[in-house]
Design an enzyme around this catalytic site. Structure first.
Site, short mmCIF file in Angstrom:
data_model
loop_
_atom_site.label_atom_id
_atom_site.label_comp_id
_atom_site.label_asym_id
_atom_site.label_seq_id
_atom_site.Cartn_x
_atom_site.Cartn_y
_atom_site.Cartn_z
N GLN A 132 -26.24 57.72 74.52
CA GLN A 132 -27.67 57.97 74.74
C GLN A 132 -28.47 57.61 73.50
OE1 GLN A 132 -27.59 62.23 75.59
NE2 GLN A 132 -26.08 62.53 73.97
N TYR A 180 -33.81 80.03 73.72
CA TYR A 180 -32.98 79.28 74.66
C TYR A 180 -31.52 79.75 74.56
CZ TYR A 180 -30.51 75.38 76.83
OH TYR A 180 -29.68 74.62 77.62
N ASP A 196 -26.40 70.57 69.81
CA ASP A 196 -27.41 70.96 68.83
C ASP A 196 -26.94 72.11 67.94
OD1 ASP A 196 -28.09 73.47 70.35
OD2 ASP A 196 -28.68 71.98 71.82
N ASP A 201 -14.77 64.88 75.63
CA ASP A 201 -15.32 64.94 76.98
C ASP A 201 -15.03 66.33 77.59
OD1 ASP A 201 -15.87 64.74 79.64
OD2 ASP A 201 -14.65 62.94 79.99
N ASP A 238 -23.69 73.98 78.69
CA ASP A 238 -24.96 73.50 78.14
C ASP A 238 -25.02 71.98 78.26
OD1 ASP A 238 -27.41 73.85 76.92
OD2 ASP A 238 -26.62 73.84 74.88
N GLU A 291 -42.80 75.50 79.26
CA GLU A 291 -42.71 76.02 80.62
C GLU A 291 -41.53 76.97 80.74
OE1 GLU A 291 -42.10 72.76 83.46
OE2 GLU A 291 -41.15 71.58 81.90
#
Lengths: 368, 368
Positions: free
Chosen positions: B152, B181, B205, B259, B280, B355
């Site tokens: 990505q 979160y 993260d 993976d 996550d 949101e």
């Protein structure tokens, strides 16, 4: 009804603008793709402009598109349509995204973007900018209350994300999602309100009162000028005030509909003191200079509030968005001028504000 | 450099469009005011349109303005300018607000509005829409990291409000402001991780790992596929991961670059179990139908994750924005299909998401 404007852009090579054959072909590609949306180029509406170009299209319902090529390497497309009440847009998000994808391919653009359409002239306002001037679109789907009080326009809008939101003179004040605002004002966790006398200036939404009622205060007095705000909050902001505004006088708290300044002056005259004063009045103004009525008002509130503090008392207040940097620095300049007092600042994310808000604790400098 | 488009509108009486004298005078007023900004009407660029009108102006730098009158009672003005890198806008917010004020007065408009200018072709992207397609402008002032990994585009942007923000393939993932979160994922307060074996799927993260390290787990195993994300987070997201990614193997936790699916399959083959699995991984896709690769992937994760749960174990996961109603309802449909399991949902405001986000706890139905 609303005018919807979709804004797209495409990165293109600078070289495109130096190659008239390629440029012509590009313009034809654009016209071809727009024709599939019924948008047609008219005479006299395409011309070179400052090394770039300007092209104008209309459809049969007189919706229009403006395409600009900037020789710095971007092509913008603005698509403007008018949608009558109860009708569906001719160019909804899927159509715009499809157009973007096709144009990107056709223009061999390495990067393109379309933003959500900007809607103008809707039944109610959904864009409320941040204090530093960024655009934020709220998911407001209904106005549940609106009345012009003697002091301000009082509106409560329903947001799917934030619950009911109090909006005073067009400024979002507090939403049902925002209990952190009250907790930050109170310095929850580091303030001890047990058996203390507490004065709230403003706070008409009832959020602070409701949270303070849980803290075992000896007394809470709240003075808010606007009965319309109190009435609206009692009914529509129950997510933050619960039953706190159902009765204005109960065992250990009282809500007074009145002028906070007059109340403070009388308290000073009566030699009345409070362990905590929470000033939840008008936001610190974002004016270019700390002069004029609004700043005078703020100075007056600071001056009078510190005068009613009991020994070891604390004045707790909010100011403005952290990114309203000039307003914040002027406010802190005013705090620095308070003789014999020290202050500290905390920040919190208030959900419906979409930004960091500042909160201050002001207390006498202890003599060591 | 950027194209800046300022969008204004003015409510006007319907009757204006039925009175050619008044309409002409109004158009002259508009032209007069725009002339003060060096914007001049050119020939062939003013005409009646579907009961309303269209007027086009250019200034000497080829910036343009389009004024449309819609007979339904609104006049819109779009002001488009190109600002070269290092230059200041000719039409900054103060100029636009001043123009709005003057036009409002001249048009005797009861209601007018100008939105913050939309900027296209800037050095980096500042508009990231909500999941339900509203426009949100972030206060991003710098890209501190960017690299295309095998999987990505990994970008870390600095926001003045949210700190550093991880952006994967253009989607904001997590910012330094967003510890809620991780707390919501973990069900902090109602989960007991003490002496438990915990598996994190994804979580590159480092936020979840960092919060779980405080909970006295027996072991934490985290499996994230993208070493580039881990590297970027370790350096630029210290506000949420602190030192948790400085070493990949410590007394009670291990970070495996790999993976998650392969890891789960091997764990099942090895008859390995975890008290908590926190998934996550990629966001629940907003596709029209729950078919295809993305939904297959999600189903596979749910299936494999529940298979590695220890007795009384829990699977904790996020899904999508609450307002992505179709995606949420499809996701919950998938949860309903898990034989022998029950689930519940919580929501939380994640600051940088703007949101409400959804979080799920999935556990075996207890036999009574």
């Amino acid at each position: 009804m609303a005018a919807r404007t979709s804004l797209l852009y495409f990165e293109v090579p600078f070289s495109l603008f130096n190659n008239s054959v390629e440029l012509k072909a590009t313009q034809q590609d654009i016209s071809h793709l727009l024709a599939s949306l019924d948008l047609k180029l008219s005479h006299e509406q395409q011309f070179a402009l400052n090394g770039g170009f300007f092209i104008q299209y209309f459809d049969t319902s007189s919706n229009h598109a403006i395409v600009r090529g900037h020789p710095e390497g971007i092509i913008t497309l603005d698509l403007h349509e008018y949608v009558a009440k109860g009708s569906t847009p001719k160019f909804p998000p899927q159509v715009i995204q499809d157009l973007e994808r096709k144009l990107k391919q056709s223009l061999k653009s390495p990067h393109s973007k379309s933003e959500p359409a900007i809607k103008r002239g809707q039944e109610f306002e959904v864009y409320y900018p941040t204090m530093d001037g960024r655009i934020i679109e709220y998911d407001i789907d209904e106005i549940v209350f609106e009345e012009n009080s003697k002091y301000q326009n009082v509106r409560i809008a329903h947001s799917k994300t934030f619950g009911n939101m109090l909006i005073l003179d067009g400024d979002p004040n507090l939403a049902e999602s925002d209990v952190i605002y009250s907790h930050s004002m109170m310095r929850q966790g580091s303030s001890n309100f047990s058996d203390k006398d507490v004065l709230i200036l403003g706070g008409g939404d009832g959020g602070l009162l409701n949270e303070l009622r849980k803290e075992g205060c000896r007394s809470i007095t709240m003075v808010d000028i606007d009965a319309v705000v109190l009435k609206a909050a009692q009914k529509y902001l129950r997510g933050i005030c619960t039953d706190s505004l159902d009765e204005y006088k109960k065992e250990n708290y009282e809500v007074i509909v009145g002028d906070a300044i007059a109340f403070l002056k009388k308290a000073i005259a009566d030699n009345q003191h409070y362990d905590f004063v929470l000033s939840d009045l008008t936001v610190v103004p974002i004016t270019p200079e700390p002069v004029g009525d609004e700043w005078d008002f703020l100075r007056l509130v600071l001056d009078l509030s510190t005068k009613v503090l009991a020994k070891d008392g604390k004045l707790l207040t909010h100011a403005n968005a952290l990114l309203a940097t000039r307003a914040i620095s002027m406010f802190e300049g005013e705090l620095d001028k308070l003789q014999g007092f020290q202050w500290n600042r905390k920040e919190a994310h208030v959900p419906s504000f979409h930004e960091l808000w500042t909160f201050y604790e002001i207390e006498e400098i202890k003599q060591s």
